[in-house]
Enzyme design. Structure first.
Site, PDB file in Angstrom:
ATOM      1  N   ARG A 104      86.490 -50.721  16.429  1.00 11.69           N
ATOM      2  CA  ARG A 104      87.057 -49.499  17.056  1.00 11.69           C
ATOM      3  C   ARG A 104      86.174 -48.968  18.007  1.00 11.69           C
ATOM      4  NH1 ARG A 104      87.313 -43.750  14.478  1.00 11.69           N
ATOM      5  NH2 ARG A 104      85.131 -43.670  15.169  1.00 11.69           N
ATOM      6  N   ARG A 139      83.060 -49.445  13.275  1.00  8.44           N
ATOM      7  CA  ARG A 139      82.715 -48.602  14.280  1.00  8.44           C
ATOM      8  C   ARG A 139      81.333 -48.967  15.229  1.00  8.44           C
ATOM      9  NH1 ARG A 139      83.488 -43.243  12.132  1.00  8.44           N
ATOM     10  NH2 ARG A 139      81.749 -42.578  12.945  1.00  8.44           N
ATOM     11  N   HIS A 182      77.497 -29.715   4.431  1.00  7.06           N
ATOM     12  CA  HIS A 182      77.321 -31.071   5.511  1.00  7.06           C
ATOM     13  C   HIS A 182      76.361 -31.947   4.459  1.00  7.06           C
ATOM     14  CE1 HIS A 182      75.264 -33.354   8.502  1.00  7.06           C
ATOM     15  NE2 HIS A 182      76.136 -33.387   8.986  1.00  7.06           N
TER      16      HIS A 182
END
Length: 558
Positions: A549, A501, A407
């Protein structure tokens, strides 16, 4: 057979029938790559099962009665559906085809009854299969005709776990248009605990391009003992090999701590400790490295694109279990800088760049909340999605665990934060408030400030003036998440924002869920903050366009 497909019959175009996982296995199998054989119980079998058992209407009724805002109602309703499916009789034609295919698969491997892995591969009309990845069941070490039939039913039933059902409801997918296929594959690693402790089973990940630097002439392999789940999830610090793509020669090698491994048991997996003497040595043999080198080249040649693949080695033979395209930014090769100072720590170079700052050791989210300030270098064991807000304000990140697909590695590369992973003794060497220099291109850490490394980074930057001279026939658009970042990039030669975003505006400016704001009668706050962020970007790049978006509120992100 009507309801069964073998890997030899499948290509990447068969996703609607068998799901993405099985279709991709078929693609590799038919390219003569070493993939354990499998048959797939297609989505048509699941449809026929619902039709013959008349369960569709019953399932639909229960789904309508569920209160999706009440976890207890969701849990109880989905449990009823799973019980209905598991207790229903599979139509004789489907059952017979599954048993016949299992007998054929067992016979192929010289067994009367072979161990198999039974996996779920959800599919839906007009919906990418990946939308459902990881939501359903995988059953390992299944053996025997009746057990295989039962496992297929359990995979069908797993379409209605609380998590998967809520996900579909939240995303407004029609439940009756979501189906499930079930690949039944020869199980790898059916070995005794003693054989695992002798190093007879290893697994890991490979890249046919360097995932950090983007160098196309290199192959990167991550490897550890036992089943591959621990490497994929970043739970283990694996060995890392960097190979020359042309010759297969090892250019770099980093030995990981490999403290634990996952092994097969009667059902599922068991975690055990790796003996000290096994941890200290490389887990791959020269022959295994050579096989991986050859297979990496074949994969890239077949797909004609860089690949990120999963592999396993059983008794010295390498098998492929998954492959997907990988896209990375291909950077300019850095000019070498000789640092006279001796590094105090070395790990894997996971995200390029240089960071100079104070060390802050945080082993929990609570510690991070209380300690991390903008510009600090975060030192921890491994990050998870919950750590992202603190990663964003850090100037650099160092972890003791994980490889190039952990991650911390992936998020750091996305955010452009210098990062080193797998620095196993970082917690022993680095203490709070030490001033250090982190070199994300070499994986080295120095005590104090190494300003010549910052100069190297400056030299690698493409100036706005240089970028403006670049001419392409392709329309260049930019993606953006944080509105304030537009000031850094607004003069670059892009033709508009292709995707803006709004998650960062919600997380950092609004800080409250829109449903909660509606309940309080303060929904205008949400509208105003979104408008402010979007307007900031639109104003900065006018008259170029911005495509926004809007957000889907996945429960694991907020």
């Amino acid at each position: 057979m009507r309801f069964i497909k073998w890997l030899k019959e499948l290509t990447k175009n068969d996703i609607p029938l068998v799901g993405g996982k099985a279709a991709n296995l078929g693609e590799m199998f038919n390219a003569n790559l070493p993939v354990p054989n499998a048959f797939v119980v297609t989505a048509e079998a699941y449809k026929e099962f619902l039709k013959k058992t008349k369960l569709k209407r019953k399932i639909s009724k229960i789904l309508k009665e569920i209160d999706y805002n009440d976890p207890k109602s969701l849990e109880e309703g989905t449990k009823k559906i799973r019980e209905l499916i598991e207790n229903a009789e599979i139509p004789e034609e489907i059952k017979n085809e599954i048993i016949k295919a299992y007998e054929e698969l067992s016979k192929e491997y010289g067994k009367e009854e072979e161990y198999v892995a039974v996996r779920s591969s959800a599919t839906a009309e007009d919906v990418p299969e990946a939308s459902f990845a990881g939501q359903q069941l995988t059953l390992l070490n299944v053996k025997g005709k009746e057990n295989v039939v039962s496992a297929v039913k359990k995979c069908w039933a797993s379409l209605f776990t609380p998590r998967a059902t809520f996900y579909r409801h939240q995303k407004r997918f029609k439940h009756e248009k979501v189906y499930i296929a079930v690949p039944v594959q020869k199980q790898l690693g059916v070995l005794s605990k003693e054989e695992y402790l002798q190093g007879k089973y290893k697994a890991g990940i490979g890249f046919t391009i360097h995932p950090v630097s983007g160098e196309k002439n290199k192959i990167v392999i991550e490897a550890s003992y036992g089943q591959g789940e621990a490497v994929v999830s970043g739970e283990v610090n694996p060995d890392t090999y960097v190979l020359d793509k042309e010759s297969g020669k090892i250019l770099e090698f980093h030995i990981g701590t490999k403290e634990k491994m996952k092994i097969t048991k009667e059902e599922g997996l068991e975690e055990i400790e790796v003996p000290e003497e096994m941890r200290k040595k490389a887990c791959l043999t020269e022959d295994e490295i050579n096989q991986l080198w050859q297979l990496a080249k074949k994969l890239e040649e077949h797909y004609n694109f860089p690949q990120d693949f999963e592999w396993a080695s059983e008794n010295g033979k390498i098998y492929l279990v998954q492959s997907r395209p990988v896209t990375v930014f291909y950077e300019k090769k850095e000019s070498e800088v000789i640092v006279s100072k001796t590094p105090i720590l070395k790990g894997l170079a996971a995200s390029p760049g240089v960071a100079i700052g104070k060390v802050k050791v945080a082993l929990s989210i609570e510690e991070a909340k209380n300690k991390i300030e903008r510009g600090d270098i975060l030192v921890t064991r491994m990050t998870s999605p919950d750590w992202t807000p603190f990663m964003k304000i850090a100037s650099g990140i160092i972890t003791t665990e994980g490889g190039l697909t952990s991650h911390a590695s992936i998020v750091s590369r996305e955010m452009g934060i210098p990062c080193i992973v797998g620095a196993s003794n970082a917690l022993d060497i680095l203490k709070d408030n030490m001033i250090i220099t982190l070199d994300g291109r070499t994986g080295l850490v120095y005590e104090g400030e190494i300003k010549e490394l910052l100069a190297r980074e400056k030299a690698l930057e493409v100036s706005v003036e240089e970028a403006a001279k670049l001419k392409t026939k392709t329309k260049i658009l930019m993606n953006l998440g944080v509105p304030t970042e537009i000031e850094k990039y607004k003069n670059l030669p892009f033709e508009g924002i292709g995707l803006m975003r709004i998650e960062f505006i919600i997380a950092e400016w609004v800080k409250e869920h829109p449903n909660y704001l509606i309940e309080k009668g303060e929904e205008q706050k949400y509208v105003d903050k979104l408008a402010e962020g979007i307007a900031m970007v639109a104003k900065a790049i006018y008259p170029r366009f911005v495509v926004v978006r809007f957000s889907d509120f996945k429960t694991n992100e907020y």
